[in-house]
Write a protein that holds these residues in place. Structure first.
Motif, PDB file in Angstrom:
ATOM      1  N   ARG A  53       0.855  -1.188   0.000  1.00  0.00           N
ATOM      2  CA  ARG A  53       0.000   0.000   0.000  1.00  0.00           C
ATOM      3  C   ARG A  53       0.882   1.225   0.000  1.00  0.00           C
ATOM      4  O   ARG A  53       1.948   1.255   0.602  1.00  0.00           O
ATOM      5  N   THR A  54       0.445   2.249  -0.677  1.00  0.00           N
ATOM      6  CA  THR A  54       1.201   3.483  -0.813  1.00  0.00           C
ATOM      7  C   THR A  54       0.549   4.577   0.027  1.00  0.00           C
ATOM      8  O   THR A  54      -0.672   4.671   0.096  1.00  0.00           O
ATOM      9  N   ARG A  55       1.371   5.424   0.649  1.00  0.00           N
ATOM     10  CA  ARG A  55       0.854   6.574   1.388  1.00  0.00           C
ATOM     11  C   ARG A  55       0.202   7.527   0.389  1.00  0.00           C
ATOM     12  O   ARG A  55       0.778   7.867  -0.632  1.00  0.00           O
ATOM     13  N   ASN A  56      -1.000   7.942   0.690  1.00  0.00           N
ATOM     14  CA  ASN A  56      -1.768   8.800  -0.213  1.00  0.00           C
ATOM     15  C   ASN A  56      -2.255  10.027   0.531  1.00  0.00           C
ATOM     16  O   ASN A  56      -2.362  10.022   1.745  1.00  0.00           O
ATOM     17  N   ILE A  70      -8.186  16.649  -4.911  1.00  0.00           N
ATOM     18  CA  ILE A  70      -7.462  15.884  -5.924  1.00  0.00           C
ATOM     19  C   ILE A  70      -6.514  14.897  -5.246  1.00  0.00           C
ATOM     20  O   ILE A  70      -5.796  15.258  -4.312  1.00  0.00           O
ATOM     21  N   LEU A  71      -6.480  13.659  -5.729  1.00  0.00           N
ATOM     22  CA  LEU A  71      -5.530  12.678  -5.230  1.00  0.00           C
ATOM     23  C   LEU A  71      -4.117  13.147  -5.570  1.00  0.00           C
ATOM     24  O   LEU A  71      -3.821  13.483  -6.711  1.00  0.00           O
ATOM     25  N   VAL A  72      -3.236  13.196  -4.582  1.00  0.00           N
ATOM     26  CA  VAL A  72      -1.858  13.653  -4.764  1.00  0.00           C
ATOM     27  C   VAL A  72      -0.960  12.441  -4.969  1.00  0.00           C
ATOM     28  O   VAL A  72      -0.994  11.492  -4.192  1.00  0.00           O
ATOM     29  N   VAL A  73      -0.165  12.479  -6.034  1.00  0.00           N
ATOM     30  CA  VAL A  73       0.814  11.434  -6.310  1.00  0.00           C
ATOM     31  C   VAL A  73       2.128  11.878  -5.687  1.00  0.00           C
ATOM     32  O   VAL A  73       2.710  12.876  -6.103  1.00  0.00           O
ATOM     33  N   HIS A  74       2.591  11.166  -4.671  1.00  0.00           N
ATOM     34  CA  HIS A  74       3.836  11.526  -3.985  1.00  0.00           C
ATOM     35  C   HIS A  74       5.028  10.995  -4.766  1.00  0.00           C
ATOM     36  O   HIS A  74       4.952   9.957  -5.394  1.00  0.00           O
ATOM     37  N   GLY A  75       6.124  11.719  -4.729  1.00  0.00           N
ATOM     38  CA  GLY A  75       7.341  11.283  -5.395  1.00  0.00           C
ATOM     39  C   GLY A  75       7.469  11.789  -6.814  1.00  0.00           C
ATOM     40  O   GLY A  75       8.376  11.408  -7.547  1.00  0.00           O
ATOM     41  N   GLY A  76       6.562  12.651  -7.240  1.00  0.00           N
ATOM     42  CA  GLY A  76       6.641  13.213  -8.591  1.00  0.00           C
ATOM     43  C   GLY A  76       6.055  12.267  -9.629  1.00  0.00           C
ATOM     44  O   GLY A  76       5.813  11.108  -9.376  1.00  0.00           O
ATOM     45  N   HIS A 104       3.157   3.244  -7.432  1.00  0.00           N
ATOM     46  CA  HIS A 104       3.563   1.843  -7.404  1.00  0.00           C
ATOM     47  C   HIS A 104       2.959   1.191  -6.175  1.00  0.00           C
ATOM     48  O   HIS A 104       3.281   1.552  -5.051  1.00  0.00           O
ATOM     49  N   GLY A 105       2.053   0.260  -6.400  1.00  0.00           N
ATOM     50  CA  GLY A 105       1.379  -0.414  -5.300  1.00  0.00           C
ATOM     51  C   GLY A 105      -0.109  -0.133  -5.313  1.00  0.00           C
ATOM     52  O   GLY A 105      -0.656   0.348  -6.309  1.00  0.00           O
ATOM     53  N   ASP A 106      -0.753  -0.452  -4.204  1.00  0.00           N
ATOM     54  CA  ASP A 106      -2.203  -0.289  -4.070  1.00  0.00           C
ATOM     55  C   ASP A 106      -2.542   1.088  -3.519  1.00  0.00           C
ATOM     56  O   ASP A 106      -1.760   1.674  -2.782  1.00  0.00           O
ATOM     57  N   VAL A 107      -3.723   1.577  -3.877  1.00  0.00           N
ATOM     58  CA  VAL A 107      -4.229   2.845  -3.349  1.00  0.00           C
ATOM     59  C   VAL A 107      -5.553   2.562  -2.651  1.00  0.00           C
ATOM     60  O   VAL A 107      -6.518   2.137  -3.287  1.00  0.00           O
ATOM     61  N   THR A 108      -5.561   2.769  -1.338  1.00  0.00           N
ATOM     62  CA  THR A 108      -6.782   2.661  -0.549  1.00  0.00           C
ATOM     63  C   THR A 108      -6.891   3.934   0.277  1.00  0.00           C
ATOM     64  O   THR A 108      -5.971   4.275   1.011  1.00  0.00           O
ATOM     65  N   LEU A 109      -7.988   4.642   0.129  1.00  0.00           N
ATOM     66  CA  LEU A 109      -8.173   5.929   0.794  1.00  0.00           C
ATOM     67  C   LEU A 109      -8.865   5.756   2.140  1.00  0.00           C
ATOM     68  O   LEU A 109      -9.681   4.852   2.323  1.00  0.00           O
ATOM     69  N   THR A 110      -8.553   6.655   3.062  1.00  0.00           N
ATOM     70  CA  THR A 110      -9.253   6.667   4.348  1.00  0.00           C
ATOM     71  C   THR A 110     -10.671   7.216   4.127  1.00  0.00           C
ATOM     72  O   THR A 110     -10.968   7.806   3.082  1.00  0.00           O
ATOM     73  N   GLU A 111     -11.511   7.068   5.125  1.00  0.00           N
ATOM     74  CA  GLU A 111     -12.869   7.598   5.022  1.00  0.00           C
ATOM     75  C   GLU A 111     -12.847   9.110   4.792  1.00  0.00           C
ATOM     76  O   GLU A 111     -13.594   9.640   3.975  1.00  0.00           O
ATOM     77  N   SER A 112     -11.988   9.809   5.491  1.00  0.00           N
ATOM     78  CA  SER A 112     -11.868  11.262   5.323  1.00  0.00           C
ATOM     79  C   SER A 112     -11.432  11.615   3.904  1.00  0.00           C
ATOM     80  O   SER A 112     -11.971  12.542   3.286  1.00  0.00           O
ATOM     81  N   GLN A 113     -10.480  10.885   3.353  1.00  0.00           N
ATOM     82  CA  GLN A 113     -10.018  11.144   1.985  1.00  0.00           C
ATOM     83  C   GLN A 113     -11.123  10.853   0.980  1.00  0.00           C
ATOM     84  O   GLN A 113     -11.292  11.587   0.005  1.00  0.00           O
ATOM     85  N   ARG A 114     -11.892   9.788   1.206  1.00  0.00           N
ATOM     86  CA  ARG A 114     -12.997   9.459   0.290  1.00  0.00           C
ATOM     87  C   ARG A 114     -14.041  10.561   0.262  1.00  0.00           C
ATOM     88  O   ARG A 114     -14.620  10.859  -0.776  1.00  0.00           O
ATOM     89  N   GLY A 166      -3.629  11.281 -16.479  1.00  0.00           N
ATOM     90  CA  GLY A 166      -2.471  10.429 -16.689  1.00  0.00           C
ATOM     91  C   GLY A 166      -2.128   9.530 -15.520  1.00  0.00           C
ATOM     92  O   GLY A 166      -1.042   8.962 -15.473  1.00  0.00           O
ATOM     93  N   LEU A 167      -3.055   9.354 -14.557  1.00  0.00           N
ATOM     94  CA  LEU A 167      -2.781   8.547 -13.379  1.00  0.00           C
ATOM     95  C   LEU A 167      -2.567   7.087 -13.763  1.00  0.00           C
ATOM     96  O   LEU A 167      -3.352   6.506 -14.514  1.00  0.00           O
ATOM     97  N   LYS A 168      -1.485   6.513 -13.223  1.00  0.00           N
ATOM     98  CA  LYS A 168      -1.190   5.100 -13.399  1.00  0.00           C
ATOM     99  C   LYS A 168      -0.959   4.495 -12.019  1.00  0.00           C
ATOM    100  O   LYS A 168      -0.143   4.994 -11.251  1.00  0.00           O
ATOM    101  N   VAL A 169      -1.703   3.431 -11.710  1.00  0.00           N
ATOM    102  CA  VAL A 169      -1.569   2.722 -10.445  1.00  0.00           C
ATOM    103  C   VAL A 169      -1.208   1.281 -10.788  1.00  0.00           C
ATOM    104  O   VAL A 169      -1.961   0.605 -11.482  1.00  0.00           O
TER     105      VAL A 169
END
Length: 87
Positions: A3-6, A12-18, A23-33, A42-45
């Motif tokens: 899982r990746t820190r999101n 807007i979902l922020v992609v960390h690391g530029g 790389h990995g799974d994306v699961t959002l917290t209730e607050s983020q949802r 151009g998002l790639k997961v």
């Protein structure tokens, strides 16, 4: 797959690391949802993109790529984009 820190900033979902690849799974917290209104173009997961119950999300980016995807409970998404690729 790891899982990746999101984060969600200004709706807007922020992609960390530029870039636009997570790389990995994306699961959002209730607050983020509750805050998410759109995904970056151009998002790639490489893993699982879990958008469960992101009720404010109205559309997916045309060029979204993901290993797998859940949009269960995303009642405002009415159609899937033609250019989306789920591996």
């Amino acid at each position: 797959m790891a899982r990746t820190r999101n984060s969600v900033r200004n709706g807007i979902l922020v992609v960390h690391g530029g870039g636009n690849t997570i790389h990995g799974d994306v699961t959002l917290t209730e607050s983020q949802r509750r805050k998410l209104t759109r995904l970056p173009e151009g998002l790639k997961v490489t893993g699982f993109l879990n958008l469960y119950c992101c009720r404010r999300l109205r559309a997916l980016p045309e060029d979204l790529h993901a290993g797998s995807l859940s949009i269960e409970g995303c009642a405002n998404i009415k159609a899937l984009p033609a250019g989306m690729r789920i591996d």
